[in-house]
Design an enzyme around this catalytic site. Structure first.
Site, PDB file in Angstrom:
ATOM      1  N   GLY A   1       0.836  -1.197   0.000  1.00 41.79           N
ATOM      2  CA  GLY A   1       0.000   0.000   0.000  1.00 41.79           C
ATOM      3  C   GLY A   1       0.870   1.246   0.000  1.00 41.79           C
ATOM      4  O   GLY A   1       2.016   1.207   0.463  1.00 41.79           O
TER       5      GLY A   1
ATOM      6  N   GLN B   1       3.113  10.106   0.974  1.00 42.70           N
ATOM      7  CA  GLN B   1       4.401   9.420   1.028  1.00 42.70           C
ATOM      8  C   GLN B   1       5.281   9.742  -0.181  1.00 42.70           C
ATOM      9  O   GLN B   1       6.489   9.503  -0.153  1.00 42.70           O
ATOM     10  CB  GLN B   1       4.206   7.899   1.128  1.00 42.70           C
ATOM     11  CG  GLN B   1       3.576   7.469   2.444  1.00 42.70           C
ATOM     12  CD  GLN B   1       3.419   5.968   2.516  1.00 42.70           C
ATOM     13  OE1 GLN B   1       2.451   5.416   2.022  1.00 42.70           O
ATOM     14  NE2 GLN B   1       4.399   5.294   3.116  1.00 42.70           N
TER      15      GLN B   1
ATOM     16  N   CYS C   1       5.889   0.146   7.186  1.00 45.23           N
ATOM     17  CA  CYS C   1       5.527   1.303   6.371  1.00 45.23           C
ATOM     18  C   CYS C   1       6.713   1.657   5.487  1.00 45.23           C
ATOM     19  O   CYS C   1       7.849   1.664   5.963  1.00 45.23           O
ATOM     20  CB  CYS C   1       5.187   2.479   7.288  1.00 45.23           C
ATOM     21  SG  CYS C   1       4.694   3.962   6.401  1.00 45.23           S
ATOM     22  N   LEU C   2       6.430   1.951   4.219  1.00 38.90           N
ATOM     23  CA  LEU C   2       7.533   2.277   3.309  1.00 38.90           C
ATOM     24  C   LEU C   2       8.222   3.586   3.711  1.00 38.90           C
ATOM     25  O   LEU C   2       9.357   3.821   3.310  1.00 38.90           O
ATOM     26  CB  LEU C   2       7.019   2.369   1.860  1.00 38.90           C
ATOM     27  CG  LEU C   2       6.520   1.040   1.264  1.00 38.90           C
ATOM     28  CD1 LEU C   2       5.953   1.267  -0.135  1.00 38.90           C
ATOM     29  CD2 LEU C   2       7.636   0.003   1.226  1.00 38.90           C
TER      30      LEU C   2
ATOM     31  N   HIS D   1      -4.507   1.643   7.438  1.00 37.21           N
ATOM     32  CA  HIS D   1      -3.160   2.217   7.542  1.00 37.21           C
ATOM     33  C   HIS D   1      -2.985   3.339   6.504  1.00 37.21           C
ATOM     34  O   HIS D   1      -2.465   4.415   6.820  1.00 37.21           O
ATOM     35  CB  HIS D   1      -2.141   1.085   7.322  1.00 37.21           C
ATOM     36  CG  HIS D   1      -0.703   1.498   7.268  1.00 37.21           C
ATOM     37  ND1 HIS D   1       0.254   1.030   8.143  1.00 37.21           N
ATOM     38  CD2 HIS D   1      -0.037   2.325   6.416  1.00 37.21           C
ATOM     39  CE1 HIS D   1       1.430   1.561   7.843  1.00 37.21           C
ATOM     40  NE2 HIS D   1       1.287   2.346   6.791  1.00 37.21           N
ATOM     41  N   GLU D   2      -3.447   3.092   5.267  1.00 35.01           N
ATOM     42  CA  GLU D   2      -3.260   4.092   4.199  1.00 35.01           C
ATOM     43  C   GLU D   2      -4.157   5.316   4.415  1.00 35.01           C
ATOM     44  O   GLU D   2      -3.729   6.448   4.181  1.00 35.01           O
ATOM     45  CB  GLU D   2      -3.514   3.472   2.820  1.00 35.01           C
ATOM     46  CG  GLU D   2      -2.624   2.285   2.457  1.00 35.01           C
ATOM     47  CD  GLU D   2      -1.134   2.531   2.677  1.00 35.01           C
ATOM     48  OE1 GLU D   2      -0.679   3.685   2.556  1.00 35.01           O
ATOM     49  OE2 GLU D   2      -0.427   1.558   3.003  1.00 35.01           O
TER      50      GLU D   2
ATOM     51  N   HIS E   1      -2.667   7.687   6.746  1.00 41.05           N
ATOM     52  CA  HIS E   1      -1.659   8.564   6.129  1.00 41.05           C
ATOM     53  C   HIS E   1      -2.296   9.864   5.631  1.00 41.05           C
ATOM     54  O   HIS E   1      -1.687  10.930   5.707  1.00 41.05           O
ATOM     55  CB  HIS E   1      -0.995   7.872   4.933  1.00 41.05           C
ATOM     56  CG  HIS E   1       0.195   7.031   5.278  1.00 41.05           C
ATOM     57  ND1 HIS E   1       1.335   7.555   5.847  1.00 41.05           N
ATOM     58  CD2 HIS E   1       0.437   5.704   5.116  1.00 41.05           C
ATOM     59  CE1 HIS E   1       2.228   6.574   6.016  1.00 41.05           C
ATOM     60  NE2 HIS E   1       1.707   5.437   5.583  1.00 41.05           N
TER      61      HIS E   1
END
Ligand SMILES: [Zn+2]
Length: 172
Positions: free
Chosen positions: A45, A50, A94-95, A136-137, A140
């Protein structure tokens, strides 16, 4: 085109993102770039902040089995309209916080409404890994990271490691 992923801490990762008004070619291009960036990372995701874009756009593909066909999803203005009573705990990463993982408890299923890549309104129930990922996304888009669910000590420890990582990257 792949885009660079911002690493925590970064003020852009703490901002509330703005809804998109209509699905333009520019937005579709952003979503396609985000999918390419996500698959390349690799991750399941990615949210627009991000990659430094403060719009309410997320992409996901939670298919983990290499034998299954990929299921890329693009969600504009995603909104959680209902959550289950039951909860699920997953080890999240997380990226924007590479190499750090921690258990987070969230509703095990959520109903989400969004605008798809063709500009159509959609609604669907997500469960399992998809439910964790979509929550989670969407977090963000509200300037919230998974480490915000952890205690202050653990969060500070991870943040310090990320600051060190960024210093090392800047020198390299
Ligand atoms: Zn993330």
């Amino acid at each position: 085109m792949k885009r660079p992923i911002l690493i925590h801490p970064d003020p852009r990762l703490k901002k509330v993102c703005a809804p998109v008004s209509d699905v333009s070619d520019d937005l579709r291009m952003l979503a396609d770039d985000m999918l390419e960036t996500m698959y390349d990372a690799p991750g399941i995701g990615l949210a627009a902040p991000q990659v430094g874009v403060l719009d309410r756009v997320i992409v996901m593909d939670c298919v983990k089995d290499d034998n299954e066909p990929p299921q890329p999803m693009v969600l504009f203005n995603p909104e959680i309209v209902a959550v289950s009573d039951g909860v699920n705990t997953y080890e999240e990463g997380c990226l924007s916080i590479p190499e750090e993982y921690a258990e987070v408890t969230r509703p095990e299923a959520v109903d989400v409404r969004w605008i798809d890549r063709d500009g159509k309104e959609r609604q669907q129930t997500f469960d399992g890994l998809w439910a964790t990922c979509v929550q989670h996304e969407i977090d963000h888009l509200n300037g919230k990271l998974f480490i915000d669910y952890l205690g202050p000590m653990k969060r500070q420890m991870i943040t310090r490691r990320m600051q060190k990582l960024k210093r090392e990257k800047a020198r390299a």
